[in-house]
Design a protein around this motif. Structure first.
Motif, PDB file in Angstrom:
ATOM      1  N   PRO A   8       0.812  -1.221   0.000  1.00 25.81           N
ATOM      2  CA  PRO A   8       0.000   0.000   0.000  1.00 25.81           C
ATOM      3  C   PRO A   8       0.848   1.274   0.000  1.00 25.81           C
ATOM      4  N   GLY A   9       0.236   2.327  -0.510  1.00 25.99           N
ATOM      5  CA  GLY A   9       0.881   3.629  -0.511  1.00 25.99           C
ATOM      6  C   GLY A   9      -0.130   4.716  -0.824  1.00 25.99           C
ATOM      7  N   THR A  10       0.363   5.919  -1.065  1.00 27.24           N
ATOM      8  CA  THR A  10      -0.475   7.065  -1.399  1.00 27.24           C
ATOM      9  C   THR A  10      -0.033   7.628  -2.740  1.00 27.24           C
ATOM     10  N   LEU A  11      -0.995   7.842  -3.639  1.00 30.79           N
ATOM     11  CA  LEU A  11      -0.676   8.386  -4.952  1.00 30.79           C
ATOM     12  C   LEU A  11      -0.265   9.847  -4.833  1.00 30.79           C
ATOM     13  N   LEU A  12       0.893  10.180  -5.388  1.00 28.89           N
ATOM     14  CA  LEU A  12       1.358  11.562  -5.424  1.00 28.89           C
ATOM     15  C   LEU A  12       1.027  12.220  -6.753  1.00 28.89           C
ATOM     16  N   ARG A  13       1.313  11.535  -7.852  1.00 26.18           N
ATOM     17  CA  ARG A  13       0.958  12.058  -9.172  1.00 26.18           C
ATOM     18  C   ARG A  13       1.154  10.981 -10.219  1.00 26.18           C
ATOM     19  N   ARG A  14       0.413  11.105 -11.327  1.00 27.95           N
ATOM     20  CA  ARG A  14       0.620  10.296 -12.513  1.00 27.95           C
ATOM     21  C   ARG A  14       1.077  11.239 -13.621  1.00 27.95           C
ATOM     22  N   TYR A  15       2.082  10.827 -14.403  1.00 31.29           N
ATOM     23  CA  TYR A  15       2.626  11.705 -15.427  1.00 31.29           C
ATOM     24  C   TYR A  15       3.234  10.876 -16.555  1.00 31.29           C
ATOM     25  N   LYS A  16       3.413  11.519 -17.697  1.00 28.54           N
ATOM     26  CA  LYS A  16       3.963  10.868 -18.894  1.00 28.54           C
ATOM     27  C   LYS A  16       3.226   9.567 -19.214  1.00 28.54           C
ATOM     28  N   ARG A  17       1.955   9.517 -18.870  1.00 23.78           N
ATOM     29  CA  ARG A  17       1.053   8.389 -19.155  1.00 23.78           C
ATOM     30  C   ARG A  17       1.418   7.115 -18.412  1.00 23.78           C
ATOM     31  N   PHE A  18       2.689   6.723 -18.413  1.00 26.03           N
ATOM     32  CA  PHE A  18       3.079   5.416 -17.900  1.00 26.03           C
ATOM     33  C   PHE A  18       3.748   5.460 -16.530  1.00 26.03           C
ATOM     34  N   GLU A  29       9.482   6.911  -1.280  1.00 25.77           N
ATOM     35  CA  GLU A  29       8.813   7.383  -2.480  1.00 25.77           C
ATOM     36  C   GLU A  29       9.380   6.624  -3.673  1.00 25.77           C
ATOM     37  N   VAL A  30       8.470   5.986  -4.451  1.00 26.42           N
ATOM     38  CA  VAL A  30       8.892   5.150  -5.570  1.00 26.42           C
ATOM     39  C   VAL A  30       8.173   5.596  -6.837  1.00 26.42           C
ATOM     40  N   VAL A  31       8.761   5.229  -7.964  1.00 29.23           N
ATOM     41  CA  VAL A  31       8.128   5.447  -9.265  1.00 29.23           C
ATOM     42  C   VAL A  31       7.553   4.114  -9.724  1.00 29.23           C
ATOM     43  N   ALA A  32       6.257   4.100  -9.994  1.00 28.58           N
ATOM     44  CA  ALA A  32       5.586   2.862 -10.410  1.00 28.58           C
ATOM     45  C   ALA A  32       5.169   2.948 -11.872  1.00 28.58           C
ATOM     46  N   HIS A  33       5.149   1.809 -12.531  1.00 29.07           N
ATOM     47  CA  HIS A  33       4.609   1.734 -13.884  1.00 29.07           C
ATOM     48  C   HIS A  33       3.097   1.870 -13.821  1.00 29.07           C
ATOM     49  N   CYS A  34       2.543   2.724 -14.657  1.00 27.63           N
ATOM     50  CA  CYS A  34       1.093   2.897 -14.747  1.00 27.63           C
ATOM     51  C   CYS A  34       0.604   2.181 -15.999  1.00 27.63           C
ATOM     52  N   PRO A  35       0.018   0.996 -15.861  1.00 28.81           N
ATOM     53  CA  PRO A  35      -0.369   0.177 -17.015  1.00 28.81           C
ATOM     54  C   PRO A  35      -1.734   0.587 -17.575  1.00 28.81           C
ATOM     55  N   ASN A  36      -1.861   1.860 -17.905  1.00 23.31           N
ATOM     56  CA  ASN A  36      -3.136   2.387 -18.384  1.00 23.31           C
ATOM     57  C   ASN A  36      -2.837   3.574 -19.294  1.00 23.31           C
ATOM     58  N   ALA A  42     -11.283  10.393 -13.408  1.00 24.51           N
ATOM     59  CA  ALA A  42     -11.940  10.049 -12.139  1.00 24.51           C
ATOM     60  C   ALA A  42     -11.223   8.966 -11.336  1.00 24.51           C
ATOM     61  N   VAL A  43     -10.164   8.350 -11.877  1.00 25.09           N
ATOM     62  CA  VAL A  43      -9.409   7.376 -11.079  1.00 25.09           C
ATOM     63  C   VAL A  43      -7.958   7.805 -10.874  1.00 25.09           C
ATOM     64  N   ASN A  44      -7.589   8.934 -11.437  1.00 25.73           N
ATOM     65  CA  ASN A  44      -6.265   9.510 -11.198  1.00 25.73           C
ATOM     66  C   ASN A  44      -6.440  10.610 -10.160  1.00 25.73           C
ATOM     67  N   VAL A  45      -6.440  10.226  -8.882  1.00 24.18           N
ATOM     68  CA  VAL A  45      -6.779  11.149  -7.793  1.00 24.18           C
ATOM     69  C   VAL A  45      -5.641  11.151  -6.773  1.00 24.18           C
TER      70      VAL A  45
END
Length: 252
Positions: A8-18, A29-36, A42-45
């Protein structure tokens, strides 16, 4: 579908799509792959709780993959939504092979990725007595401020092409099915997103009139001590041919 051990963690931001920045519960603080690749409307919060799957594969550039987000609901609870679009077909395939979708049960053979009419659909189901059924799966995560679910979450030319392919197959006498895999626990119904892609919505209504069947099933997240352990296709949801986005549901 069973998850690997999720963190578990807390979303800080999504960027560059992936990419997504996440603060884990242990403070890292880690960088995760965003498979979308979609808009993730409404789900990027940022600020919401998220769940990541780890990988120890040294060939991977990123050791984490964003799997789920927990979103606040109007009643003060949270609802999990799967942001991993690559999971939808696996979830549906498990349900099909287990005859968990009554409307699509009893087929002798299930094939993935059928290329027909110049397009690639997700499944072909064969039955010696009733012929073949073609199924296209669409993951739904858009829950608008009015509390209803919609698809798509942005203009989708590819989605319209799939609808036209299904209509062509129905005209040839095949069974053609659009299956909404609703990967958001807070969604209770689905409608085409006329406010975001009016052309898709118009095509959607047209192909239903031409014999394309539409089904919607909501995913259920299985938890143990609050930790997501698995996700499966659950109960059927109603589908509306048309709906205008209504007044917002207030979240306290």
């Amino acid at each position: 579908m069973e998850y690997p051990t999720l963190v578990p963690g807390t979303l800080l931001r999504r960027y560059k799509r992936f990419l997504a920045d996440v603060r884990l519960d242990d403070g890292r603080e880690v960088v995760a792959h965003c498979p979308n690749t979609g808009s993730m409307r409404a789900v990027n919060v940022p600020g919401c709780r998220v769940w990541l799957s780890p990988s120890d594969n040294p060939a991977r550039k990123l050791a984490w993959t964003w799997e789920l987000i927990e979103l606040p609901q109007s009643d003060g609870t949270t609802a999990a939504a799967s942001v991993h679009t690559g999971r939808a077909n696996r979830i549906v395939e498990e349900a099909l092979r287990g005859n968990a979708v009554e409307e699509l049960a009893g087929h002798a053979m299930i094939r993935r990725e059928a290329t027909v009419e110049g397009a690639r659909l997700d499944f072909r189901l064969d039955n010696p007595e009733h012929g073949c059924t073609f199924v296209e799966v669409k993951q739904v995560t858009l829950r608008e401020s009015d509390g209803h679910g919609y698809f798509p979450d942005a203009v989708s030319l590819r989605g319209r092409k799939h609808l036209e392919t299904l209509a062509a197959l129905a005209a040839q006498g095949h069974r053609a099915v659009l299956l909404f895999c609703v990967a958001h626990e807070g969604i209770e119904d689905v409608a085409p997103a006329t406010h975001l892609d009016p052309a898709y919505a118009a095509t959607f209504r047209e192909v239903v009139g031409l014999g394309v069947e539409v089904l919607a099933r909501r995913c259920e997240v299985i938890r143990e001590d609050g930790v997501p352990m698995a996700i499966r296709l659950g109960r059927r949801l109603p589908v509306s041919l048309s709906r205008e986005v209504g007044p917002a549901v207030v979240v306290d």
